[in-house]
Structure formats: structure tokens, C-alpha cells
Scaffold this active site. Structure first.
Site, PDB file in Angstrom:
ATOM      1  N   CYS A   1       0.916  -1.243   0.079  1.00 34.24           N
ATOM      2  CA  CYS A   1       0.133  -0.041   0.050  1.00 34.24           C
ATOM      3  C   CYS A   1       0.628   1.162   0.115  1.00 34.24           C
ATOM      4  O   CYS A   1       1.936   1.455   0.666  1.00 34.24           O
ATOM      5  CB  CYS A   1      -0.850  -0.089   1.125  1.00 34.24           C
ATOM      6  SG  CYS A   1      -2.354   1.236   1.235  1.00 34.24           S
TER       7      CYS A   1
ATOM      8  N   ASP B   1      -6.466  -3.061  11.338  1.00 31.94           N
ATOM      9  CA  ASP B   1      -5.158  -2.404  11.364  1.00 31.94           C
ATOM     10  C   ASP B   1      -4.937  -1.910  13.086  1.00 31.94           C
ATOM     11  O   ASP B   1      -5.975  -1.942  13.837  1.00 31.94           O
ATOM     12  CB  ASP B   1      -5.326  -1.162  10.579  1.00 31.94           C
ATOM     13  CG  ASP B   1      -3.980  -0.170  10.227  1.00 31.94           C
ATOM     14  OD1 ASP B   1      -2.840  -0.736  10.746  1.00 31.94           O
ATOM     15  OD2 ASP B   1      -4.080   0.704   9.611  1.00 31.94           O
TER      16      ASP B   1
END
Length: 223
Positions: free
Chosen positions: A8, A131
Site C-alpha cells: 500500500c 489495523d
């Protein structure tokens, strides 16, 4: 089922090409100005053209409005929207209906109570991304390089596919997968030499480590 690897926060042709050549399953592009990985629509369009269906294009947004998502659709034509803000279940449903794309909802985790939102999101989202919860004074919700307590996901009963992120790097991803049982890993700061600066060798090392973990797991399953 093969392990999904997502790189990412890609922002240059070189590092995107490295991720694709190394076999990333998903490549993430950030459209959120406070992030050091934020892309302009023009750069997003340029990088998106390079992918050529070699990986899934993921557009990361944070509480974006429809106009912003329209612009991202036009520039990147993402395969998936990664929603990393305070988006409600209703908002997820609206985005899926309006844009016709799967959505991956990021769920910040610091304590077991943070998992209480899962039933609602799981009813609409196509995938969950766990996360680390950002500190209260943080300017962005992710990409901060800190892991959460993976044991919070032990014995998780979630029918939806899920990935884990937050403080991952080549040396700890195997343990994160062992503890969480996740079907994928997502890395950003763990393959950077400085915030927003991806390192090609670190990208390659991360994907190698992920594939080695996958191979070892498959060997164990057939014994």
C-alpha cells in the site's frame, strides 16, 4: 487458498513495477492529503495504467464524499475501495451501490471492544482489514508503523475474508499470520526507508517472506 499480499501507499513507477514484478496481489494507492503517500489524481491515473490487471488496484480513502470517489473512479478505476475512516455501515452500502465496487473496511484495533463493530460491517463489506488503532493525536488513521496485539484476533469467528496490517515487515509477518489466521497481509511503512518513500529491496523482501510463509503453511497442511 493462497495468501493475499498487498503493498500500500505506492507513489512511483519504479516501486509499483517492483511490487508487480515481485508478485503482489494488491497494489494500494492513497487518496488522503494528510498522508505522506497521498497521490494526485493525475499521478493515480498514470500509475493505474501501469498495473494492466497484474494485480488488484486498491484506492484508499478516509471519509471521502461522493465527488471525491467519483474523481478517483475516473482517474484510477479501482478494483476495490479501502475505507479507512469512520464510515458507517450505511455509508459502505451506499458506496457499493453507487460505484459498483467491492469495499474493504479498515477496522482499527487496540482492545477486544474494538471488534464489536464487526457484525455490522461484515454484513456489507466484502473484506475486513484489521489495523492498529492510531493515537488520538494522529493526523491519519493508518500507515504509522505500529502493530496491535494480534492475539485479539485469535479464534476469530468471521465468515468474511480478512487481512491484517499495522507495523508489519518481512521479519514479523509470519508470526502475525500464525496468530491471527488472516488470509492476507497489508504493508506500507514496513517497506519504506522514510515516511512515504518505498524501498524496492524491502518490497521484494516482504513479498518473499510472505510467499515463504504461505509455502510452509501449505506443506504442513498436506502432511
Amino acid at each position: 487458498m493462497s495468501l493475499l499480499v498487498k503493498i500500500c501507499g505506492l507513489s512511483t513507477r519504479e516501486t509499483l513495477q517492483t511490487a508487480l514484478d515481485a508478485g503482489a496481489d494488491m497494489v494500494g494507492f492513497v487518496f488522503f492529503p494528510p498522508s505522506p503517500r497521498h497521490l494526485s489524481l493525475e499521478l493515480g491515473r498514470d500509475l493505474g495504467r501501469l498495473v494492466k490487471q497484474r494485480a488488484l488496484k486498491v484506492a484508499l480513502t478516509v471519509d471521502a464524499d461522493d465527488a471525491t470517489l467519483d474523481n478517483i473512479m475516473d482517474a484510477l478505476s479501482p478494483d476495490i475501495f479501502q475505507l479507512h475512516g469512520q464510515e458507517s455501515v450505511a455509508r459502505l452500502r451506499d458506496i457499493k451501490q453507487r460505484f459498483g465496487r467491492p469495499v474493504m473496511k479498515a477496522v482499527p484495533v487496540a482492545a477486544a471492544a474494538d471488534l464489536a463493530v464487526l457484525p455490522g460491517y461484515a454484513a456489507v463489506a466484502d473484506r475486513i482489514l484489521f489495523d492498529a488503532r492510531a493515537p488520538k493525536d494522529a493526523t491519519r488513521p493508518g500507515g504509522l508503523g505500529e502493530p496491535f496485539d494480534w492475539h485479539l484476533l485469535e479464534n476469530l469467528d468471521l465468515k468474511l475474508p480478512y487481512m491484517v496490517s499495522g507495523g508489519l515487515h518481512a521479519d514479523n509477518l509470519a508470526e502475525a499470520l500464525r496468530v491471527t489466521g488472516a488470509g492476507g497481509v497489508d504493508v506500507s511503512s514496513g517497506v519504506e526507508s522514510a515516511p512515504g518513500i518505498k524501498d524496492p529491496e524491502m518490497i521484494q523482501a516482504f513479498i518473499r517472506a510472505a510467499r515463504a510463509t504461505q509455502d510452509a503453511s501449505q506443506e504442513l497442511s498436506v502432511r
